[in-house]
Motif scaffolding. Structure first.
Motif, PDB file in Angstrom:
ATOM      1  N   MET A   1       0.820  -1.265   0.050  1.00  0.00           N
ATOM      2  CA  MET A   1       0.364  -0.010  -0.061  1.00  0.00           C
ATOM      3  C   MET A   1       0.795   1.091   0.022  1.00  0.00           C
ATOM      4  N   ARG A   2       0.546   2.192  -0.840  1.00  0.00           N
ATOM      5  CA  ARG A   2       1.557   3.431  -1.023  1.00  0.00           C
ATOM      6  C   ARG A   2       0.839   4.357  -0.308  1.00  0.00           C
ATOM      7  N   GLU A   3       1.336   5.358   0.421  1.00  0.00           N
ATOM      8  CA  GLU A   3       1.100   6.546   1.210  1.00  0.00           C
ATOM      9  C   GLU A   3       1.825   7.560   1.174  1.00  0.00           C
ATOM     10  N   ILE A   4       1.435   8.912   1.109  1.00  0.00           N
ATOM     11  CA  ILE A   4       2.111   9.879   1.179  1.00  0.00           C
ATOM     12  C   ILE A   4       1.926  10.643   2.769  1.00  0.00           C
ATOM     13  N   VAL A   5       3.244  10.971   3.200  1.00  0.00           N
ATOM     14  CA  VAL A   5       3.359  11.976   4.130  1.00  0.00           C
ATOM     15  C   VAL A   5       3.541  13.189   3.751  1.00  0.00           C
ATOM     16  N   PHE A   6       2.738  14.075   4.171  1.00  0.00           N
ATOM     17  CA  PHE A   6       3.271  15.703   3.787  1.00  0.00           C
ATOM     18  C   PHE A   6       3.019  16.605   4.749  1.00  0.00           C
TER      19      PHE A   6
ATOM     20  N   CYS B   1       6.942  16.062   0.940  1.00  0.00           N
ATOM     21  CA  CYS B   1       6.169  14.987   0.579  1.00  0.00           C
ATOM     22  C   CYS B   1       7.106  13.805   0.894  1.00  0.00           C
ATOM     23  N   VAL B   2       6.687  12.682   1.610  1.00  0.00           N
ATOM     24  CA  VAL B   2       7.763  11.350   1.608  1.00  0.00           C
ATOM     25  C   VAL B   2       6.652  10.120   1.550  1.00  0.00           C
ATOM     26  N   GLU B   3       7.437   9.257   0.737  1.00  0.00           N
ATOM     27  CA  GLU B   3       6.566   8.127   0.253  1.00  0.00           C
ATOM     28  C   GLU B   3       6.932   7.119   0.881  1.00  0.00           C
TER      29      GLU B   3
ATOM     30  N   LEU C   1      11.473  18.192   6.264  1.00  0.00           N
ATOM     31  CA  LEU C   1      11.965  17.642   7.771  1.00  0.00           C
ATOM     32  C   LEU C   1      10.835  17.199   8.305  1.00  0.00           C
ATOM     33  N   ASP C   2       9.630  17.909   8.621  1.00  0.00           N
ATOM     34  CA  ASP C   2       8.460  17.605   9.289  1.00  0.00           C
ATOM     35  C   ASP C   2       7.863  16.348   8.681  1.00  0.00           C
ATOM     36  N   ALA C   3       7.791  16.180   7.488  1.00  0.00           N
ATOM     37  CA  ALA C   3       7.296  15.191   6.845  1.00  0.00           C
ATOM     38  C   ALA C   3       7.872  13.741   7.175  1.00  0.00           C
ATOM     39  N   GLU C   4       9.325  13.908   7.270  1.00  0.00           N
ATOM     40  CA  GLU C   4      10.086  12.937   7.342  1.00  0.00           C
ATOM     41  C   GLU C   4       9.957  12.325   8.834  1.00  0.00           C
ATOM     42  N   LEU C   5       9.767  13.566   9.768  1.00  0.00           N
ATOM     43  CA  LEU C   5       9.488  13.139  11.103  1.00  0.00           C
ATOM     44  C   LEU C   5       8.127  12.531  11.340  1.00  0.00           C
TER      45      LEU C   5
ATOM     46  N   ASN D   1       3.786   0.178   2.391  1.00  0.00           N
ATOM     47  CA  ASN D   1       3.597  -0.658   3.386  1.00  0.00           C
ATOM     48  C   ASN D   1       4.131  -0.262   4.715  1.00  0.00           C
ATOM     49  N   ARG D   2       3.947   0.862   4.884  1.00  0.00           N
ATOM     50  CA  ARG D   2       4.358   2.043   5.926  1.00  0.00           C
ATOM     51  C   ARG D   2       6.037   1.960   6.282  1.00  0.00           C
ATOM     52  N   VAL D   3       6.754   1.713   5.108  1.00  0.00           N
ATOM     53  CA  VAL D   3       8.133   1.684   4.987  1.00  0.00           C
ATOM     54  C   VAL D   3       8.578   2.791   4.099  1.00  0.00           C
ATOM     55  N   PRO D   4       9.339   3.803   4.579  1.00  0.00           N
ATOM     56  CA  PRO D   4       9.945   4.982   3.651  1.00  0.00           C
ATOM     57  C   PRO D   4      10.554   4.318   2.373  1.00  0.00           C
ATOM     58  N   THR D   5      10.461   4.676   1.339  1.00  0.00           N
ATOM     59  CA  THR D   5      11.204   4.504   0.165  1.00  0.00           C
ATOM     60  C   THR D   5      12.314   5.058  -0.152  1.00  0.00           C
ATOM     61  N   GLY D   6      12.330   6.266   0.389  1.00  0.00           N
ATOM     62  CA  GLY D   6      13.432   7.260  -0.087  1.00  0.00           C
ATOM     63  C   GLY D   6      13.070   8.159  -1.080  1.00  0.00           C
ATOM     64  N   ALA D   7      11.849   8.048  -1.496  1.00  0.00           N
ATOM     65  CA  ALA D   7      11.223   8.868  -2.667  1.00  0.00           C
ATOM     66  C   ALA D   7      10.475   9.884  -2.087  1.00  0.00           C
ATOM     67  N   THR D   8      11.083  11.268  -2.373  1.00  0.00           N
ATOM     68  CA  THR D   8      10.490  12.638  -1.675  1.00  0.00           C
ATOM     69  C   THR D   8      10.155  13.577  -2.961  1.00  0.00           C
TER      70      THR D   8
END
Length: 228
Positions: A1-6, A26-28, A154-158, A31-38
């Protein structure tokens, strides 16, 4: 499952009174694991920057003067967002600014059904507790020492780390590699943390003498089930 935290940074609190978005990060997650794509961008708001807002994020009108307008990068942003659920902290605020900027470009708004609000999740999990991003980072042991001012990426990554903890979690700092286990211990402020070195397991098989003594002992017990 793909989600974007922004997360977004703005000139103020209400787009209906002329405030504009000046940064988005934005952070991709898959499956609840960061892919490194932003995705990250600053925007020229074509207006002044109030002192109160600049004090929060440190973005001045002079810094933003040569940055692209939102309309210059909105298609790139929409391509990154695709149709994924969008996670934000106090998400109604960020959705409000995002959809306002899209409306100024005469583009369709992002449907609110895609919105996942981490404040609402935290309120259900920790009723009565502080719900700020800083407070949740402290609760879950997420390192925010480099967060001097607000910054969208930074806030999206946190927030991505906090979101994972809010929705099931993982033990931050736990790594398994071969025979070595390294753990990050999260302690209360002022606590003394002592690191323990890794110790290989000791041999624990019984010796031949011990086995013989055990057999002799069992032999003295009439009808012992262990002798079967």
């Amino acid at each position: 499952m793909r989600e974007i935290v922004f997360d977004t940074e703005t000139t103020g609190l209400d787009p209906r009174t002329g405030d504009r978005m000046v940064e988005i990060g934005c952070v991709e997650l898959v499956n609840r694991v960061p892919t490194g794509a932003t995705f990250h961008a600053y925007f020229n708001p074509d207006r002044d920057m109030p002192e109160q807002a600049e004090a929060v994020h440190g973005l001045s009108a002079a810094f933003l003067a040569d940055k692209p307008r939102f309309r210059d990068r909105c298609e790139e942003l929409l391509d990154f967002l695709a149709d994924s659920p969008l996670v934000a902290h106090n998400a109604g605020f960020d959705f409000g600014f995002l959809n306002h900027e899209l409306s100024l470009c005469e583009l369709e708004a992002v449907c609110l059904s895609r919105m996942i609000d981490t404040v609402a999740i935290a309120k259900r999990r920790h009723p009565g507790a502080k719900l700020s991003l800083d407070a949740l980072c402290t609760r879950y042991g997420v390192d925010r020492s480099h967060r001097v001012k607000h910054g969208a990426l930074l806030d999206a990554e946190l927030l991505a780390q906090v979101y994972v903890e809010l929705t099931g979690g993982r033990q931050i700092g736990l790594e398994l590699a071969g025979t070595v286990v390294e753990t990050t211990v999260i302690a209360m402020p002022g606590a003394i943390v002592r690191e323990r070195p890794f110790r290989a397991p000791r041999p624990h098989a019984a010796s031949a003498e011990e086995l013989a003594r055990h057999a002799a002992f069992i032999g003295r017990i009439e009808g012992a089930i262990w002798a079967a």
